[in-house]
Design an enzyme around this catalytic site. Structure first.
Site, PDB file in Angstrom:
ATOM      1  N   GLN A 110     -27.568 107.324  60.084  1.00  0.00           N
ATOM      2  CA  GLN A 110     -28.437 106.204  59.721  1.00  0.00           C
ATOM      3  C   GLN A 110     -27.986 104.880  60.336  1.00  0.00           C
ATOM      4  OE1 GLN A 110     -27.580 106.791  55.405  1.00  0.00           O
ATOM      5  NE2 GLN A 110     -27.498 104.558  55.300  1.00  0.00           N
ATOM      6  N   HIS A 157     -23.583  99.609  42.335  1.00  0.00           N
ATOM      7  CA  HIS A 157     -23.415 101.070  42.314  1.00  0.00           C
ATOM      8  C   HIS A 157     -23.096 101.554  40.893  1.00  0.00           C
ATOM      9  CE1 HIS A 157     -21.929 100.224  46.610  1.00  0.00           C
ATOM     10  NE2 HIS A 157     -22.991 100.989  46.780  1.00  0.00           N
ATOM     11  N   VAL A 216     -28.754  94.247  41.222  1.00  0.00           N
ATOM     12  CA  VAL A 216     -27.643  93.611  40.496  1.00  0.00           C
ATOM     13  C   VAL A 216     -27.098  92.488  41.376  1.00  0.00           C
ATOM     14  CG1 VAL A 216     -25.381  93.963  39.433  1.00  0.00           C
ATOM     15  CG2 VAL A 216     -27.116  95.774  39.321  1.00  0.00           C
ATOM     16  N   MET A 244     -22.556 104.863  49.907  1.00  0.00           N
ATOM     17  CA  MET A 244     -21.654 104.878  51.066  1.00  0.00           C
ATOM     18  C   MET A 244     -20.293 104.310  50.668  1.00  0.00           C
ATOM     19  SD  MET A 244     -24.028 104.263  54.378  1.00  0.00           S
ATOM     20  CE  MET A 244     -24.174 102.494  54.226  1.00  0.00           C
ATOM     21  N   LEU A 267     -17.484 100.681  46.281  1.00  0.00           N
ATOM     22  CA  LEU A 267     -18.346 100.533  45.107  1.00  0.00           C
ATOM     23  C   LEU A 267     -18.226  99.148  44.470  1.00  0.00           C
ATOM     24  CD1 LEU A 267     -17.744 104.038  43.471  1.00  0.00           C
ATOM     25  CD2 LEU A 267     -19.536 103.345  45.090  1.00  0.00           C
ATOM     26  N   HIS A 268     -19.366  98.652  44.016  1.00  0.00           N
ATOM     27  CA  HIS A 268     -19.431  97.372  43.295  1.00  0.00           C
ATOM     28  C   HIS A 268     -20.306  97.578  42.056  1.00  0.00           C
ATOM     29  CE1 HIS A 268     -23.391  97.112  45.096  1.00  0.00           C
ATOM     30  NE2 HIS A 268     -22.872  97.150  46.312  1.00  0.00           N
ATOM     31  N   GLU A 269     -20.515  96.491  41.325  1.00  0.00           N
ATOM     32  CA  GLU A 269     -21.275  96.595  40.061  1.00  0.00           C
ATOM     33  C   GLU A 269     -22.670  97.180  40.242  1.00  0.00           C
ATOM     34  OE1 GLU A 269     -20.749  96.195  36.781  1.00  0.00           O
ATOM     35  OE2 GLU A 269     -18.635  96.016  37.299  1.00  0.00           O
TER      36      GLU A 269
HETATM   37  P1  AMP Z   1     -25.119 101.889  49.580  1.00  0.00           P
HETATM   38  O1  AMP Z   1     -23.734 102.301  49.224  1.00  0.00           O
HETATM   39  O2  AMP Z   1     -25.228 100.476  50.057  1.00  0.00           O
HETATM   40  O3  AMP Z   1     -25.825 102.884  50.459  1.00  0.00           O
HETATM   41  O4  AMP Z   1     -25.931 101.890  48.221  1.00  0.00           O
HETATM   42  C1  AMP Z   1     -26.000 103.037  47.403  1.00  0.00           C
HETATM   43  C2  AMP Z   1     -27.055 102.834  46.351  1.00  0.00           C
HETATM   44  O5  AMP Z   1     -26.728 101.690  45.557  1.00  0.00           O
HETATM   45  C3  AMP Z   1     -28.447 102.578  46.934  1.00  0.00           C
HETATM   46  O6  AMP Z   1     -29.419 103.238  46.141  1.00  0.00           O
HETATM   47  C4  AMP Z   1     -28.577 101.080  46.827  1.00  0.00           C
HETATM   48  O7  AMP Z   1     -29.909 100.633  46.740  1.00  0.00           O
HETATM   49  C5  AMP Z   1     -27.833 100.810  45.537  1.00  0.00           C
HETATM   50  N1  AMP Z   1     -27.392  99.424  45.494  1.00  0.00           N
HETATM   51  C6  AMP Z   1     -26.616  98.789  46.413  1.00  0.00           C
HETATM   52  N2  AMP Z   1     -26.457  97.488  46.076  1.00  0.00           N
HETATM   53  C7  AMP Z   1     -27.153  97.305  44.925  1.00  0.00           C
HETATM   54  C8  AMP Z   1     -27.392  96.189  44.071  1.00  0.00           C
HETATM   55  N3  AMP Z   1     -26.895  94.989  44.344  1.00  0.00           N
HETATM   56  N4  AMP Z   1     -28.153  96.383  42.975  1.00  0.00           N
HETATM   57  C9  AMP Z   1     -28.688  97.604  42.700  1.00  0.00           C
HETATM   58  N5  AMP Z   1     -28.502  98.696  43.454  1.00  0.00           N
HETATM   59  C10 AMP Z   1     -27.741  98.554  44.546  1.00  0.00           C
END
Ligand code: AMP
Length: 282
Positions: A61, A37, A176, A30, A33-35
């Protein structure tokens, strides 16, 4: 790196990649982006010829009183980050592209969606399963990459892929964390300095449970209540749930045998954070 906004153009890109015999890895996100992602994208890059990441804040969602409108958005920053790890395409559709007027098809995964985040966020996993299914149909990846941070989401999607005979390999990447233990999340950006400190209670309470198990504790109820006490001791924290279920079936247990998922959702001020760990009694 290309930014593609329409399904038609995305399909043309996929058709050409497939014609050239290239494998496609998809990392759904979504954005903001961070480490965490980027780790998913780097892993995808290692095992696929082409990496597509979707950036789509999926309205279906989010519940009516959730943070859809204020969810952080930063396409410019995200583009730089995704390009830096070698992503070939960002798929960034508008909501009307994904859900045009008259849209009425949804995927329901039953059973495991009736607990944890599925209980506190009714309809959440219906939205997740639906959008991931749509992304799979549009991008036609060989592999898709998800984070263990969203442990229940992973189980729901594995169930969907198995039940609906989807020819896609899912790979799960470990959580992470920041140096001090906080699980990375786009929602961490909402935290004030004081809340950021208070948010450490999530990872700290998971650590506490891991230590209890290492010392020989296998009583799921005791572990749960000690984790709850740790969270309740933090003034800024409001505990939504703490649960210990066997893993991966997510059934209720009194004693841990083998693997168990300890999952929690906690509000720090107005920000809802989740975290989890797999406990193991050998
Ligand atoms: P989101 O943008 O929050 O929907 O996350 C996208 C994808 O990144 C999903 O598969 C999350 O589980 C994964 N994700 C988000 N934060 C983390 C994290 N801290 N460590 C590992 N994967 C992550």
């Amino acid at each position: 790196m290309k930014i593609i906004e329409t399904i038609k153009e995305m399909r043309e890109f996929v058709t050409e990649a497939q014609r050239q015999g290239q494998s496609i890895g998809l990392v759904p996100t979504m954005g903001s982006l961070h480490e965490g992602h980027l780790t998913l994208m780097q892993r995808a890059k290692q095992v696929c010829d082409i990496v597509v990441t979707s950036i789509f804040i999926n309205p279906t969602q989010f519940g009516p009183n959730e943070d859809f409108a204020k969810y952080p958005r930063d396409l410019t920053g995200d583009s730089k980050k995704a390009a830096s790890v070698g992503v070939e395409v960002i798929f960034h559709p508008q909501a009307a592209e994904m859900y045009p007027e008259g849209y009425s098809s949804f995927i329901e995964v039953e059973g495991i969606t009736g607990k944890l985040c599925g209980l506190s966020r009714p309809g959440h996993f219906r939205g997740v399963a639906t959008v991931v299914n749509k992304l799979f149909n549009i991008v036609q990846p060989n592999m898709a990459f998800f984070g263990q941070k969203d442990a229940q989401q992973v189980l729901v999607l594995q169930r969907m892929v198995a039940d609906l005979n989807m020819n896609i390999t899912l790979e799960v990447v470990p959580i992470v964390r920041e140096a001090d233990g906080l699980a990375m999340s786009s929602r961490n950006a909402f935290l004030s300095a004081e809340e950021r400190r208070a948010a450490l209670v999530l990872s700290r309470s998971l650590k506490l449970a891991e230590e209890l198990v290492a010392q020989g504790e296998d009583n799921a109820l005791k572990i749960r209540s000690q984790v709850m006490a740790e969270i309740q001791a933090e003034e800024l924290a409001d505990c939504e749930y703490v649960e210990v279920y066997n893993y991966p079936l997510l059934q209720g247990i009194t004693a841990i045998t083998g693997k168990a998922l300890l999952a929690l959702a906690v509000r720090i001020g107005k920000t809802r954070l989740i975290d989890n760990t797999i406990l193991e009694v050998k």
